[in-house]
Design an enzyme around this catalytic site. Structure first.
Site, PDB file in Angstrom:
ATOM      1  N   TYR A   1    -107.712  -3.601 -10.302  1.00  0.00           N
ATOM      2  CA  TYR A   1    -108.039  -4.429  -9.937  1.00  0.00           C
ATOM      3  C   TYR A   1    -108.003  -5.684 -10.279  1.00  0.00           C
ATOM      4  O   TYR A   1    -106.714  -5.931 -11.358  1.00  0.00           O
ATOM      5  CB  TYR A   1    -109.524  -4.070  -9.806  1.00  0.00           C
ATOM      6  CG  TYR A   1    -109.831  -3.016  -9.814  1.00  0.00           C
ATOM      7  CD1 TYR A   1    -110.725  -3.037  -8.933  1.00  0.00           C
ATOM      8  CD2 TYR A   1    -110.061  -1.580 -10.177  1.00  0.00           C
ATOM      9  CE1 TYR A   1    -111.192  -1.609  -8.327  1.00  0.00           C
ATOM     10  CE2 TYR A   1    -110.643  -0.424 -10.172  1.00  0.00           C
ATOM     11  CZ  TYR A   1    -111.381  -0.268  -8.948  1.00  0.00           C
ATOM     12  OH  TYR A   1    -112.410   0.573  -8.468  1.00  0.00           O
TER      13      TYR A   1
ATOM     14  N   ASP B   1     -99.470 -22.891 -13.649  1.00  0.00           N
ATOM     15  CA  ASP B   1     -99.013 -24.407 -12.431  1.00  0.00           C
ATOM     16  C   ASP B   1     -99.873 -24.338 -11.492  1.00  0.00           C
ATOM     17  O   ASP B   1    -100.099 -23.166 -10.732  1.00  0.00           O
ATOM     18  CB  ASP B   1     -97.980 -23.712 -12.168  1.00  0.00           C
ATOM     19  CG  ASP B   1     -96.814 -24.201 -13.287  1.00  0.00           C
ATOM     20  OD1 ASP B   1     -97.185 -24.464 -14.136  1.00  0.00           O
ATOM     21  OD2 ASP B   1     -96.037 -22.848 -14.073  1.00  0.00           O
TER      22      ASP B   1
END
Length: 308
Positions: free
Chosen positions: A217, A274
């Site tokens: 999940y 990032d």
């Protein structure tokens, strides 16, 4: 002949990666016949190196770096039919995946463990045409975190993220999100939406206690717009593992879905630390997609927890 590629980010971990590369190479030589060491110079170098290792059918790829380096390596092998086993020595600021896999946060110890590592299958997330191993973050706090420089991370570590996040929280800027996850659609105002693959976010391993690295999940968590006092009340629940029970928090495990906003503005997502794509996002989980090295004796039950 067995081959491994060691991908080194020289700017990770207070710029100490070069000090550990030689030691890591020595330990890898105890497991593999040939060790190729490559050094990153710019973003996506690690992805390019890992993809080449996959193309050349190396037995393994090891990363020496932080969350961004780990994420780039996974991007290099995740889409390939042949995927080398993947390992890493954590050197970054947070190292979420390393924490949940039981890898030592002490680089010397993590390298010392290399000869006796075993493997576990872990889930990988896909966002648009890229992949992630840890967490996506969207909202005013992640937008502020984008501004944290390498110099700040080197000098202040995790505190650099906390400082920028606190400034964004004070501004109280929210977005109107629409999340369509599996068979459910939800809309709300929020200053932070997270999509995680494990229970550890930002080094806090109690954030989503229901999540595990191999449960198949993705886990969406959003802090809804509210009063300042509501935000402060969430803090102790984060550390007690009860944040998903708070009425001001949206939580949903899912396998695939979309995230978008109603505002006509460009908002980018923070992917494993990032800057990533702009919204809207298409998301899906790739269950037990990569075989990852972990220390021998890691608690299997912890790694194989399932949603209840």
């Amino acid at each position: 002949m067995t081959r491994v590629m060691l991908i080194v980010n020289p700017s990770s971990g207070n710029e100490t990666a070069e000090e550990y590369a030689t030691y890591a190479r020595e330990k890898l030589q105890q497991k593999y016949d040939e060790v190729e060491t490559v050094w990153t110079e710019k973003r996506w170098d690690a992805t390019r190196f890992a993809a080449q290792a996959s193309k050349d059918r190396y037995e393994a790829v090891f990363a020496l770096g932080g969350d961004g380096t780990v994420s780039e390596c996974i991007n290099g092998i995740a889409e390939k039919e042949y995927r080398p086993d993947f390992g890493f020595i954590p050197l970054g600021t947070v190292n979420d995946l390393g924490r949940v896999l039981g890898i030592s946060m002490n680089p010397e110890q993590a390298i010392e463990d290399i000869p006796k590592l075993t493997t576990r299958l872990i889930d990988v997330g896909k966002v648009n045409e890229h992949y992630f191993a840890d967490v996506l973050a969207i909202g005013s706090i992640p937008e502020a975190v984008h501004d944290v420089s390498v110099e700040q991370k080197t000098r202040l570590g995790t505190m650099a993220y906390i400082m920028e996040g606190a400034r964004a929280l004070k501004d109280n800027e929210t977005l109107h999100f629409q999340l369509s996850l599996d068979d459910e659609t939800a809309e709300f105002d929020s200053f932070l939406v997270l999509v995680a693959l494990s229970n550890s976010i930002g080094g806090i391993q109690t954030m989503i206690p229901q999540a595990a690295v191999d449960d198949g999940y993705l886990h969406a968590l959003a802090l809804k717009r509210g009063k300042v006092v509501d935000k402060l009340n969430i803090v102790p629940k984060i550390f007690s593992g009860k944040v998903t029970e708070n009425e001001t928090v949206y939580y949903r495990p899912f396998k695939q879905g979309t995230v978008e906003i109603r505002e006509n503005k460009k908002v980018t997502v923070n992917v494993d630390g990032d800057e990533g794509d702009a919204l809207p996002l298409n998301l899906k989980v790739l269950p037990q997609h990569i075989r990852c090295f972990v220390p021998e004796g890691t608690d299997k039950e912890k790694l194989k927890r399932r949603l209840v």
